[in-house]
Write a protein that holds these residues in place. Sequence first.
Motif, PDB file in Angstrom:
ATOM      1  N   SER A 161       0.815  -1.223   0.000  1.00  0.00           N
ATOM      2  CA  SER A 161       0.000   0.000   0.000  1.00  0.00           C
ATOM      3  C   SER A 161       0.849   1.274   0.000  1.00  0.00           C
ATOM      4  CB  SER A 161      -0.913   0.009   1.230  1.00  0.00           C
ATOM      5  OG  SER A 161      -0.137   0.076   2.417  1.00  0.00           O
ATOM      6  N   LYS A 162       2.193   1.095   0.060  1.00  0.00           N
ATOM      7  CA  LYS A 162       3.152   2.211   0.080  1.00  0.00           C
ATOM      8  C   LYS A 162       3.035   3.062   1.335  1.00  0.00           C
ATOM      9  CE  LYS A 162       3.775   2.347  -4.834  1.00  0.00           C
ATOM     10  NZ  LYS A 162       4.721   2.865  -5.764  1.00  0.00           N
ATOM     11  N   LYS A 163       2.453   2.478   2.384  1.00  0.00           N
ATOM     12  CA  LYS A 163       2.467   3.178   3.668  1.00  0.00           C
ATOM     13  C   LYS A 163       3.855   3.106   4.293  1.00  0.00           C
ATOM     14  CE  LYS A 163      -2.469   2.620   4.509  1.00  0.00           C
ATOM     15  NZ  LYS A 163      -3.526   1.960   5.318  1.00  0.00           N
ATOM     16  N   VAL A 164       4.615   2.084   3.914  1.00  0.00           N
ATOM     17  CA  VAL A 164       6.056   2.042   4.172  1.00  0.00           C
ATOM     18  C   VAL A 164       6.705   1.918   2.804  1.00  0.00           C
ATOM     19  CG1 VAL A 164       7.987   0.771   5.167  1.00  0.00           C
ATOM     20  CG2 VAL A 164       5.853   1.010   6.462  1.00  0.00           C
ATOM     21  N   GLU A 165       7.587   2.852   2.482  1.00  0.00           N
ATOM     22  CA  GLU A 165       8.163   2.911   1.144  1.00  0.00           C
ATOM     23  C   GLU A 165       9.671   3.105   1.235  1.00  0.00           C
ATOM     24  OE1 GLU A 165       7.112   5.249  -3.037  1.00  0.00           O
ATOM     25  OE2 GLU A 165       6.205   5.874  -1.143  1.00  0.00           O
ATOM     26  N   MET A 166      10.417   2.316   0.451  1.00  0.00           N
ATOM     27  CA  MET A 166      11.866   2.450   0.426  1.00  0.00           C
ATOM     28  C   MET A 166      12.260   3.717  -0.336  1.00  0.00           C
ATOM     29  SD  MET A 166      12.803  -0.265   2.101  1.00  0.00           S
ATOM     30  CE  MET A 166      11.222  -0.497   2.961  1.00  0.00           C
ATOM     31  N   ARG A 167      13.332   4.328   0.088  1.00  0.00           N
ATOM     32  CA  ARG A 167      13.820   5.531  -0.576  1.00  0.00           C
ATOM     33  C   ARG A 167      14.387   5.183  -1.957  1.00  0.00           C
ATOM     34  NH1 ARG A 167      14.338  10.592   1.208  1.00  0.00           N
ATOM     35  NH2 ARG A 167      13.735  10.021   3.334  1.00  0.00           N
ATOM     36  N   ASN A 168      14.309   6.128  -2.871  1.00  0.00           N
ATOM     37  CA  ASN A 168      14.745   5.900  -4.248  1.00  0.00           C
ATOM     38  C   ASN A 168      16.171   5.353  -4.307  1.00  0.00           C
ATOM     39  OD1 ASN A 168      12.332   6.889  -5.174  1.00  0.00           O
ATOM     40  ND2 ASN A 168      13.117   8.864  -5.846  1.00  0.00           N
ATOM     41  N   GLY A 169      16.317   4.275  -5.056  1.00  0.00           N
ATOM     42  CA  GLY A 169      17.631   3.718  -5.310  1.00  0.00           C
ATOM     43  C   GLY A 169      18.126   2.741  -4.268  1.00  0.00           C
ATOM     44  N   PHE A 170      17.371   2.521  -3.192  1.00  0.00           N
ATOM     45  CA  PHE A 170      17.907   1.675  -2.124  1.00  0.00           C
ATOM     46  C   PHE A 170      18.101   0.230  -2.583  1.00  0.00           C
ATOM     47  CE2 PHE A 170      17.164  -1.415   1.300  1.00  0.00           C
ATOM     48  CZ  PHE A 170      18.349  -1.199   2.005  1.00  0.00           C
ATOM     49  N   ALA A 171      17.112  -0.343  -3.261  1.00  0.00           N
ATOM     50  CA  ALA A 171      17.209  -1.747  -3.661  1.00  0.00           C
ATOM     51  C   ALA A 171      18.429  -1.975  -4.558  1.00  0.00           C
ATOM     52  CB  ALA A 171      15.930  -2.194  -4.365  1.00  0.00           C
ATOM     53  N   GLN A 172      18.664  -1.068  -5.491  1.00  0.00           N
ATOM     54  CA  GLN A 172      19.809  -1.206  -6.381  1.00  0.00           C
ATOM     55  C   GLN A 172      21.116  -1.001  -5.629  1.00  0.00           C
ATOM     56  OE1 GLN A 172      20.024  -2.349  -9.225  1.00  0.00           O
ATOM     57  NE2 GLN A 172      21.888  -1.595 -10.229  1.00  0.00           N
ATOM     58  N   PHE A 173      21.133  -0.022  -4.736  1.00  0.00           N
ATOM     59  CA  PHE A 173      22.317   0.223  -3.904  1.00  0.00           C
ATOM     60  C   PHE A 173      22.656  -1.030  -3.099  1.00  0.00           C
ATOM     61  CE2 PHE A 173      23.843   1.231   0.372  1.00  0.00           C
ATOM     62  CZ  PHE A 173      24.989   1.983   0.107  1.00  0.00           C
ATOM     63  N   LEU A 174      21.647  -1.635  -2.482  1.00  0.00           N
ATOM     64  CA  LEU A 174      21.852  -2.838  -1.674  1.00  0.00           C
ATOM     65  C   LEU A 174      22.379  -3.984  -2.530  1.00  0.00           C
ATOM     66  CD1 LEU A 174      21.464  -4.381   1.020  1.00  0.00           C
ATOM     67  CD2 LEU A 174      19.121  -4.863   0.265  1.00  0.00           C
ATOM     68  N   LYS A 175      21.787  -4.184  -3.687  1.00  0.00           N
ATOM     69  CA  LYS A 175      22.205  -5.274  -4.576  1.00  0.00           C
ATOM     70  C   LYS A 175      23.667  -5.121  -4.975  1.00  0.00           C
ATOM     71  CE  LYS A 175      20.942  -7.520  -8.944  1.00  0.00           C
ATOM     72  NZ  LYS A 175      20.006  -7.480 -10.101  1.00  0.00           N
ATOM     73  N   LEU A 176      24.074  -3.916  -5.286  1.00  0.00           N
ATOM     74  CA  LEU A 176      25.455  -3.679  -5.696  1.00  0.00           C
ATOM     75  C   LEU A 176      26.424  -3.837  -4.538  1.00  0.00           C
ATOM     76  CD1 LEU A 176      24.841  -0.677  -8.105  1.00  0.00           C
ATOM     77  CD2 LEU A 176      25.637  -2.962  -8.737  1.00  0.00           C
ATOM     78  N   ARG A 177      26.008  -3.415  -3.338  1.00  0.00           N
ATOM     79  CA  ARG A 177      26.888  -3.603  -2.167  1.00  0.00           C
ATOM     80  C   ARG A 177      27.091  -5.092  -1.892  1.00  0.00           C
ATOM     81  NH1 ARG A 177      26.760   0.268  -3.543  1.00  0.00           N
ATOM     82  NH2 ARG A 177      28.772  -0.465  -4.261  1.00  0.00           N
ATOM     83  N   GLN A 178      26.006  -5.827  -1.996  1.00  0.00           N
ATOM     84  CA  GLN A 178      26.089  -7.268  -1.726  1.00  0.00           C
ATOM     85  C   GLN A 178      26.903  -7.982  -2.798  1.00  0.00           C
ATOM     86  OE1 GLN A 178      21.850  -7.975  -1.475  1.00  0.00           O
ATOM     87  NE2 GLN A 178      21.816  -7.799   0.753  1.00  0.00           N
ATOM     88  N   SER A 179      26.835  -7.511  -4.041  1.00  0.00           N
ATOM     89  CA  SER A 179      27.570  -8.161  -5.126  1.00  0.00           C
ATOM     90  C   SER A 179      29.067  -7.898  -5.041  1.00  0.00           C
ATOM     91  CB  SER A 179      27.043  -7.681  -6.485  1.00  0.00           C
ATOM     92  OG  SER A 179      27.387  -6.319  -6.710  1.00  0.00           O
ATOM     93  N   ARG A 180      29.470  -6.803  -4.394  1.00  0.00           N
ATOM     94  CA  ARG A 180      30.898  -6.489  -4.287  1.00  0.00           C
ATOM     95  C   ARG A 180      31.628  -7.481  -3.387  1.00  0.00           C
ATOM     96  NH1 ARG A 180      33.171  -0.914  -4.847  1.00  0.00           N
ATOM     97  NH2 ARG A 180      33.859  -1.019  -2.675  1.00  0.00           N
ATOM     98  N   GLY A 181      30.909  -8.099  -2.461  1.00  0.00           N
ATOM     99  CA  GLY A 181      31.507  -9.136  -1.630  1.00  0.00           C
ATOM    100  C   GLY A 181      32.377  -8.600  -0.516  1.00  0.00           C
ATOM    101  N   HIS A 182      33.317  -7.710  -0.834  1.00  0.00           N
ATOM    102  CA  HIS A 182      34.225  -7.224   0.196  1.00  0.00           C
ATOM    103  C   HIS A 182      33.661  -6.031   0.964  1.00  0.00           C
ATOM    104  CE1 HIS A 182      35.689  -5.193  -3.640  1.00  0.00           C
ATOM    105  NE2 HIS A 182      35.251  -4.202  -2.912  1.00  0.00           N
ATOM    106  N   ASP A 183      32.514  -5.504   0.556  1.00  0.00           N
ATOM    107  CA  ASP A 183      31.849  -4.456   1.315  1.00  0.00           C
ATOM    108  C   ASP A 183      31.062  -5.092   2.461  1.00  0.00           C
ATOM    109  OD1 ASP A 183      32.754  -2.322  -0.099  1.00  0.00           O
ATOM    110  OD2 ASP A 183      30.841  -1.793  -1.027  1.00  0.00           O
ATOM    111  N   GLY A 184      30.853  -4.338   3.519  1.00  0.00           N
ATOM    112  CA  GLY A 184      29.986  -4.775   4.601  1.00  0.00           C
ATOM    113  C   GLY A 184      28.803  -3.838   4.711  1.00  0.00           C
ATOM    114  N   LEU A 185      27.689  -4.338   5.225  1.00  0.00           N
ATOM    115  CA  LEU A 185      26.519  -3.494   5.386  1.00  0.00           C
ATOM    116  C   LEU A 185      25.766  -3.904   6.639  1.00  0.00           C
ATOM    117  CD1 LEU A 185      24.188  -2.020   2.786  1.00  0.00           C
ATOM    118  CD2 LEU A 185      23.139  -3.342   4.643  1.00  0.00           C
TER     119      LEU A 185
END
Length: 313
Positions: free
Chosen positions: A122-146
């Motif tokens: 319902s978008k009552k909770v909504e992720m900020r623009n670009g977060f999903a892509q940012f997360l995916k790229l951080r996780q793909s780098r492997g040596h980054d931590g989050l």
Amino acid sequence: MAARPPLDPSQPTHWILDWDGTITRRDSLDALVSIAASSKPNSPVLEEWKRVSEAYMSDYIAAMEKLAPGGKLPRTVQDEKKLLQALASVEQASLDRVSESQIFAGLTRKLLDEGAKSLIDSKKVEMRNGFAQFLKLRQSRGHDGLDLLSVNWSRHFISSCLRAAGAPVEKGAINANELGGIERDLVSNGKISPEEDAEMLIISSGDKLEHMARLRKPACESRNSSLDSSRPIVYIGDSWTDIECLLEADLGICIRDEPLGSSQRKLAERLQSLGIHCPHLHDWKKADERQVVWARNFTEIQAWMEAQQARKV
């Protein structure tokens, strides 16, 4: 304070992110309360929530009048920390009221999962623009931590929202409080407590700073972090509760909307009062020794990272 060495965003980095208003576009506590209200339609959940919210504001105003009479707020970082430490008792009193109110009593993991999905849909909770892509790229780098670091009252609620939004984060990387019983997959007793394997609640700016220090420790000493202390920390937050972490990180990024939200405005005013220059992220090299900048969203942060990496090629 000695100047920090230059940060190289193309190298392994430990990202620590606030949740409410940073990853999400708005604070999600009202949304969490709405799950409790929906699950107990004949209980006075919303009335109790209004009561504890009003009591919190009354306590906060009284404390600020006593600690900063006439609105005279600190001009040094050391005094700022003292003020925030003194305000922690207001947060604790509010947490005690919420626990005693039994607003969250009776919730289960299943109810939180279903409620989170409904809120995301319902978008009552909504992720900020670009977060999903940012997360995916951080996780793909492997040596980054989050890691996520939040004063929110339910780690499982945060995890459920992220899964429902298609941006899952390992639960061990979510540092937040929890509703009593949820960690053990029991019916919640409604009390807000530390994570089952944590030693303390996260309710204040100082608590967040202490947890960030623990996450900075080498993997052999730190409970959650997979990175050693040589990795620079980038902290992303949006409110006054984030200020100590923003100042202590190797780079602090303040999330700001246009126009500024009330929490964002408070943080911006405090940084200005403390004499801390906070340029836009793309002008990050113009920041002072505190290395604090601002960005609108994760799309901007990712674009900045890509620009830095391109310069090294």
